[in-house]
Design an enzyme around this catalytic site. Structure first.
Site, PDB file in Angstrom:
ATOM      1  N   SER A 147       0.853  -1.185   0.000  1.00  0.00           N
ATOM      2  CA  SER A 147       0.000   0.000   0.000  1.00  0.00           C
ATOM      3  C   SER A 147       0.888   1.233   0.000  1.00  0.00           C
ATOM      4  CB  SER A 147      -0.880   0.005   1.256  1.00  0.00           C
ATOM      5  OG  SER A 147      -1.532   1.241   1.440  1.00  0.00           O
ATOM      6  N   TYR A 160      -2.394  -0.494  10.370  1.00  0.00           N
ATOM      7  CA  TYR A 160      -2.273  -0.856   8.962  1.00  0.00           C
ATOM      8  C   TYR A 160      -0.880  -0.484   8.438  1.00  0.00           C
ATOM      9  CZ  TYR A 160      -3.743  -1.421   4.089  1.00  0.00           C
ATOM     10  OH  TYR A 160      -3.865  -1.828   2.775  1.00  0.00           O
ATOM     11  N   LYS A 164       1.983  -2.927   6.700  1.00  0.00           N
ATOM     12  CA  LYS A 164       2.478  -2.738   5.332  1.00  0.00           C
ATOM     13  C   LYS A 164       3.951  -2.332   5.307  1.00  0.00           C
ATOM     14  CE  LYS A 164      -1.285  -3.969   3.272  1.00  0.00           C
ATOM     15  NZ  LYS A 164      -1.339  -5.263   2.550  1.00  0.00           N
TER      16      LYS A 164
END
Length: 255
Positions: A147, A160, A164
């Site tokens: 991402s 998150y 990532k």
């Protein structure tokens, strides 16, 4: 004319590809793109109905596709099923999740759920597929779906981002380890893409406006925006790329 160079092929004819999280969204789009480029694609996910429907739709369109019910968080079962599935030339390591909350609201259960899927499961899927490639002498391509949030921070994204950023590190180290075997390992790094997972977040006008203010091209990402990049990373067109991140973020990370 003689002496002209030839562009390395974007075609994937004769190649076998595995896509995890392939029942919908980015995974299904990636599977479609690889099938269109000539690959024999295996769609993998926990939901049998979705991957069977996706594989059937691809076959009805004249492509080669099959389904594999796979819960990537079950490491022992995943290792067994992948071993029985044979050697793949391409992996799109896409299964993932998100629980966007302020850091002080993140629970241990939230942490474990995101890290178990986005990092732990992704790590062992990549390990199993790359290991089989190396043992068979296959010079394949591993595409870890990361991402833009693997490169920057974001509001309500501490967890998150942690997952990532970890995937980015895994990718670089894998590229070093498997490079001598001719196996390439890269990340695909999208911005916010209109999918079933992101739609609830984007329903908030203030959040949507904030997102659009960051994307320099002035629009949300669409699934079709990722299909060409997936084929590029899977094919000989990117044959000298490994340990890299392909940003498909509309310019979000440019500043």
């Amino acid at each position: 004319m003689t002496g002209l160079l030839r562009t390395p092929s974007f075609r994937l004819d004769g190649k076998r590809a595995l896509v995890t999280g392939a029942g919908r969204g980015i995974g299904l789009a990636a599977a479609t793109a690889l099938a269109e480029a000539g690959a024999d694609v295996t769609l993998a996910a926990r939901s049998s109905d979705e991957i069977e429907a996706g594989a059937e739709a691809l076959r009805a369109a004249g492509f080669r596709a099959g389904a594999l019910r796979l819960d990537v968080t079950d490491l022992a079962e995943t290792e067994r099923l992948l071993a029985s599935a044979g050697v793949f030339d391409v992996l799109v390591n896409n299964a993932g999740t998100n629980r966007p909350k302020p850091m002080r609201e993140i629970t241990a259960e939230d942490f474990d759920a995101v890290m178990d899927l986005n990092v732990r499961a992704a790590y062992f899927v990549a390990r199993n597929v790359a290991g089989a490639m190396a043992d068979a002498g296959v010079k394949g391509s591993i595409i870890n779906v990361s991402s833009q949030m693997g490169h920057v921070g974001g509001v309500k994204r501490t967890l998150y981002c942690a997952s990532k950023f970890a995937l980015e590190g895994i990718t670089k180290a894998m590229a070093i380890e498997f490079g001598p075997a001719g196996i390439r390992v890269n990340t695909l790094c999208p911005t916010f893409i209109l999918t079933e997972m992101t739609r609830p977040f984007l329903a908030d006008p203030a959040f949507r406006d904030m997102i659009l203010s960051k994307i320099k091209l002035g629009r949300m990402g669409e699934l079709e925006d990722l299909m060409g990049p997936v084929v590029f990373l899977a094919s000989d067109a990117s044959r000298l790329m490994t340990g890299s991140s392909l940003m498909v973020d509309g310019g979000w990370t440019a500043e």
